[in-house]
Design an enzyme around this catalytic site. Structure first.
Site, PDB file in Angstrom:
ATOM      1  CB  SER A 103     -18.325  24.934   3.504  1.00 39.15           C
ATOM      2  OG  SER A 103     -17.754  23.858   2.800  1.00 39.15           O
ATOM      3  CD  GLU A 140     -10.552  26.877  -0.312  1.00 37.84           C
ATOM      4  OE1 GLU A 140     -10.935  25.761   0.086  1.00 37.84           O
ATOM      5  OE2 GLU A 140      -9.539  27.044  -1.012  1.00 37.84           O
ATOM      6  CG  HIS A 173      -7.442  26.831   4.131  1.00 36.67           C
ATOM      7  ND1 HIS A 173      -7.418  26.259   2.893  1.00 36.67           N
ATOM      8  CD2 HIS A 173      -8.762  27.041   4.425  1.00 36.67           C
ATOM      9  CE1 HIS A 173      -8.660  26.126   2.434  1.00 36.67           C
ATOM     10  NE2 HIS A 173      -9.493  26.602   3.347  1.00 36.67           N
ATOM     11  CG  ASP A 184       2.058  22.544  -2.843  1.00 36.96           C
ATOM     12  OD1 ASP A 184       2.726  21.544  -2.520  1.00 36.96           O
ATOM     13  OD2 ASP A 184       0.918  22.486  -3.333  1.00 36.96           O
ATOM     14  CG  HIS A 237      -0.519  15.179  -3.422  1.00 38.66           C
ATOM     15  ND1 HIS A 237       0.850  15.213  -3.586  1.00 38.66           N
ATOM     16  CD2 HIS A 237      -0.887  16.435  -3.068  1.00 38.66           C
ATOM     17  CE1 HIS A 237       1.286  16.447  -3.320  1.00 38.66           C
ATOM     18  NE2 HIS A 237       0.252  17.192  -2.995  1.00 38.66           N
ATOM     19  CG  PHE A 242      -5.367  26.081 -10.426  1.00 44.06           C
ATOM     20  CD1 PHE A 242      -4.225  26.425  -9.732  1.00 44.06           C
ATOM     21  CD2 PHE A 242      -6.523  25.793  -9.706  1.00 44.06           C
ATOM     22  CE1 PHE A 242      -4.219  26.471  -8.348  1.00 44.06           C
ATOM     23  CE2 PHE A 242      -6.535  25.832  -8.328  1.00 44.06           C
ATOM     24  CZ  PHE A 242      -5.381  26.174  -7.649  1.00 44.06           C
ATOM     25  CG  HIS A 257     -15.120  23.395   0.595  1.00 45.75           C
ATOM     26  ND1 HIS A 257     -15.264  24.147   1.744  1.00 45.75           N
ATOM     27  CD2 HIS A 257     -13.963  23.821   0.020  1.00 45.75           C
ATOM     28  CE1 HIS A 257     -14.237  24.987   1.867  1.00 45.75           C
ATOM     29  NE2 HIS A 257     -13.435  24.807   0.831  1.00 45.75           N
TER      30      HIS A 257
HETATM   31  P1  FAD Z   1       0.002  15.756   2.714  1.00 54.11           P
HETATM   32  O1  FAD Z   1      -1.203  15.084   3.234  1.00 54.11           O
HETATM   33  O2  FAD Z   1       1.180  15.898   3.603  1.00 54.11           O
HETATM   34  O3  FAD Z   1       0.401  14.992   1.371  1.00 54.11           O
HETATM   35  C1  FAD Z   1       1.369  15.529   0.470  1.00 54.11           C
HETATM   36  C2  FAD Z   1       2.074  14.400  -0.271  1.00 54.11           C
HETATM   37  O4  FAD Z   1       2.917  13.679   0.613  1.00 54.11           O
HETATM   38  C3  FAD Z   1       1.122  13.360  -0.879  1.00 54.11           C
HETATM   39  O5  FAD Z   1       1.704  12.904  -2.068  1.00 54.11           O
HETATM   40  C4  FAD Z   1       1.096  12.255   0.166  1.00 54.11           C
HETATM   41  O6  FAD Z   1       0.807  10.986  -0.415  1.00 54.11           O
HETATM   42  C5  FAD Z   1       2.497  12.321   0.743  1.00 54.11           C
HETATM   43  N1  FAD Z   1       2.536  12.034   2.181  1.00 54.11           N
HETATM   44  C6  FAD Z   1       1.661  12.457   3.117  1.00 54.11           C
HETATM   45  N2  FAD Z   1       2.024  12.048   4.346  1.00 54.11           N
HETATM   46  C7  FAD Z   1       3.162  11.347   4.196  1.00 54.11           C
HETATM   47  C8  FAD Z   1       4.037  10.679   5.101  1.00 54.11           C
HETATM   48  N3  FAD Z   1       3.792  10.691   6.423  1.00 54.11           N
HETATM   49  N4  FAD Z   1       5.139  10.061   4.593  1.00 54.11           N
HETATM   50  C9  FAD Z   1       5.391  10.070   3.262  1.00 54.11           C
HETATM   51  N5  FAD Z   1       4.591  10.697   2.356  1.00 54.11           N
HETATM   52  C10 FAD Z   1       3.507  11.336   2.808  1.00 54.11           C
HETATM   53  N6  FAD Z   1      -2.181  24.926  -0.071  1.00 54.11           N
HETATM   54  C11 FAD Z   1      -1.769  26.053   0.557  1.00 54.11           C
HETATM   55  O7  FAD Z   1      -0.577  26.390   0.486  1.00 54.11           O
HETATM   56  N7  FAD Z   1      -2.636  26.846   1.268  1.00 54.11           N
HETATM   57  C12 FAD Z   1      -3.942  26.519   1.408  1.00 54.11           C
HETATM   58  O8  FAD Z   1      -4.700  27.248   2.051  1.00 54.11           O
HETATM   59  C13 FAD Z   1      -4.420  25.316   0.763  1.00 54.11           C
HETATM   60  N8  FAD Z   1      -5.710  24.919   0.898  1.00 54.11           N
HETATM   61  C14 FAD Z   1      -6.110  23.716   0.357  1.00 54.11           C
HETATM   62  C15 FAD Z   1      -7.409  23.269   0.590  1.00 54.11           C
HETATM   63  C16 FAD Z   1      -7.831  22.048   0.075  1.00 54.11           C
HETATM   64  C17 FAD Z   1      -9.238  21.576   0.376  1.00 54.11           C
HETATM   65  C18 FAD Z   1      -6.950  21.263  -0.723  1.00 54.11           C
HETATM   66  C19 FAD Z   1      -7.423  19.959  -1.331  1.00 54.11           C
HETATM   67  C20 FAD Z   1      -5.664  21.702  -0.965  1.00 54.11           C
HETATM   68  C21 FAD Z   1      -5.215  22.923  -0.413  1.00 54.11           C
HETATM   69  N9  FAD Z   1      -3.907  23.383  -0.586  1.00 54.11           N
HETATM   70  C22 FAD Z   1      -3.490  24.538   0.028  1.00 54.11           C
HETATM   71  C23 FAD Z   1      -2.966  22.632  -1.421  1.00 54.11           C
HETATM   72  C24 FAD Z   1      -2.117  21.646  -0.587  1.00 54.11           C
HETATM   73  O9  FAD Z   1      -1.303  22.337   0.321  1.00 54.11           O
HETATM   74  C25 FAD Z   1      -1.259  20.869  -1.577  1.00 54.11           C
HETATM   75  O10 FAD Z   1      -2.065  20.012  -2.342  1.00 54.11           O
HETATM   76  C26 FAD Z   1      -0.075  20.148  -0.975  1.00 54.11           C
HETATM   77  O11 FAD Z   1       0.756  19.716  -2.060  1.00 54.11           O
HETATM   78  C27 FAD Z   1      -0.422  18.910  -0.176  1.00 54.11           C
HETATM   79  O12 FAD Z   1      -1.027  19.217   0.988  1.00 54.11           O
HETATM   80  P2  FAD Z   1      -1.649  18.040   1.919  1.00 54.11           P
HETATM   81  O13 FAD Z   1      -2.124  18.692   3.128  1.00 54.11           O
HETATM   82  O14 FAD Z   1      -2.589  17.229   1.142  1.00 54.11           O
HETATM   83  O15 FAD Z   1      -0.304  17.216   2.184  1.00 54.11           O
END
Ligand code: FAD
Length: 281
Positions: free
Chosen positions: A8, A10, A70, A102, A143, A210, A260
């Site tokens: 895939s 991106e 996304h 973020d 993370h 990055f 991916h």
């Molecule tokens: P989460 O899963 O919420 O985790 C974030 C942090 O919080 C981690 O440290 C985790 O351990 C902690 N955490 C999670 N759940 C809980 C909970 N319930 N209680 C307490 N702590 C918790 N960013 C963008 O803005 N736009 C995009 O399109 C984008 N695409 C991405 C695609 C991929 C494949 C990846 C790997 C990253 C992408 N990102 C994108 C970056 C991503 O948004 C960041 O890495 C962000 O900091 C974390 O997102 P997450 O969904 O992993 O968050």
């Protein structure tokens, strides 16, 4: 010949018509790889809301490859997210990459109705049942905001229990970190596919910046070699292509379900790796 590989690719949404034309032309080149899907990133807080929507529609309708937007939850209200989900559903979109996101610096601390990606996955399931195949993010090298690996894995498991169908990893340059992560989450009862996210190496300074921000480690031997090439971009690209191809081969041989590619809207670096992988099967 070994089993068929699945890929895939991106993209990020562009700001200009010329950028969009280029994105579609790059996507058409990737369509030769029979991709499982294309995905398009989303600016946290909704900054690319319309552009992400338009891009996935163009990828799906014009390039004829299933496309996944996304969607991140920081900075967006439940109403914003509900509206967007309804638009995607009506447009025939079946897959979503669900993230926390973020917010860019200057936009303040976390805001919006949902705090973590597991909340967003639950929300999508509540709103749309099983309509969407939901991808979430995974971090083989942790993370950057996680307190420790145990916490991060527990939080990853939370996303899976909330209803994630599959995961895509942050990029990494050490295949063992992926294998170790997969082993850990399997022991924690996770059965969904964990797909390695692959970042081609084309430019050292941008990659270093990055990687620092997203917590991906560039192994010392790769860093030293890239530094030694200085601004010899042809050598950086040739070395990067070889390093990433070898890592992808190791990942696929070790059971990675698919790959991916983070294309950064560029065709050549990902296509070169894809060609190497296909010719060595
Ligand atoms: P989460 O899963 O919420 O985790 C974030 C942090 O919080 C981690 O440290 C985790 O351990 C902690 N955490 C999670 N759940 C809980 C909970 N319930 N209680 C307490 N702590 C918790 N960013 C963008 O803005 N736009 C995009 O399109 C984008 N695409 C991405 C695609 C991929 C494949 C990846 C790997 C990253 C992408 N990102 C994108 C970056 C991503 O948004 C960041 O890495 C962000 O900091 C974390 O997102 P997450 O969904 O992993 O968050």
């Amino acid at each position: 010949m070994s089993q068929k590989h699945v890929y895939s690719f991106e993209f990020f949404p562009t700001k200009t018509d010329a950028g969009q034309e280029k994105l579609l032309s790059v996507a058409r080149q990737f369509s030769a790889c029979s991709p499982e899907f294309f995905s398009c990133t989303y600016g946290a807080g909704g900054s690319t809301r319309d552009r992400t929507l338009n891009t996935v529609l163009q990828l799906q309708n014009e390039v004829k490859v299933p496309a996944a937007p996304h969607l991140s939850c920081v900075g967006d209200s439940k109403d914003d997210l509900r509206g967007l989900l309804a638009e995607y559903k009506a447009a025939g979109i079946k897959r979503i990459v669900a993230l926390r996101g973020d917010l860019p610096s200057g936009m303040g601390l976390v805001s919006g109705d949902l705090r973590h990606a597991n909340d967003l996955v639950s929300f999508i399931r509540e709103e749309s049942g099983d309509h969407f195949y939901i991808e979430v993010a995974a971090y083989p090298e942790m993370h950057p905001q996680a307190r420790n690996l145990e916490d991060d894995i527990a939080n990853f498991v939370r996303k899976v229990k909330a209803g994630a169908s599959s995961a895509i990893t942050q990029y990494f340059f050490n295949a063992d970190s992926y294998f170790y992560f997969v082993e850990r989450v399997r022991k924690a009862g996770v059965e969904i596919p964990i797909v390695p996210g692959i970042m081609p190496i084309t430019n050292y300074s941008k990659l270093a910046r990055f990687s620092d921000a997203c917590g991906a480690e560039i192994p010392r031997w790769i860093r030293k070699q890239l530094e030694a090439y200085n601004d010899d971009s042809a050598s950086i690209q040739a070395f990067g292509e070889q390093v990433i191809t070898e890592m992808c081969e190791k990942l696929l041989q070790g059971g990675a379900p698919s790959l991916h590619f983070y294309t950064l809207n560029q065709a050549e670096p990902s296509l070169a790796i894809w060609k190497n992988l296909e010719s060595s099967r």
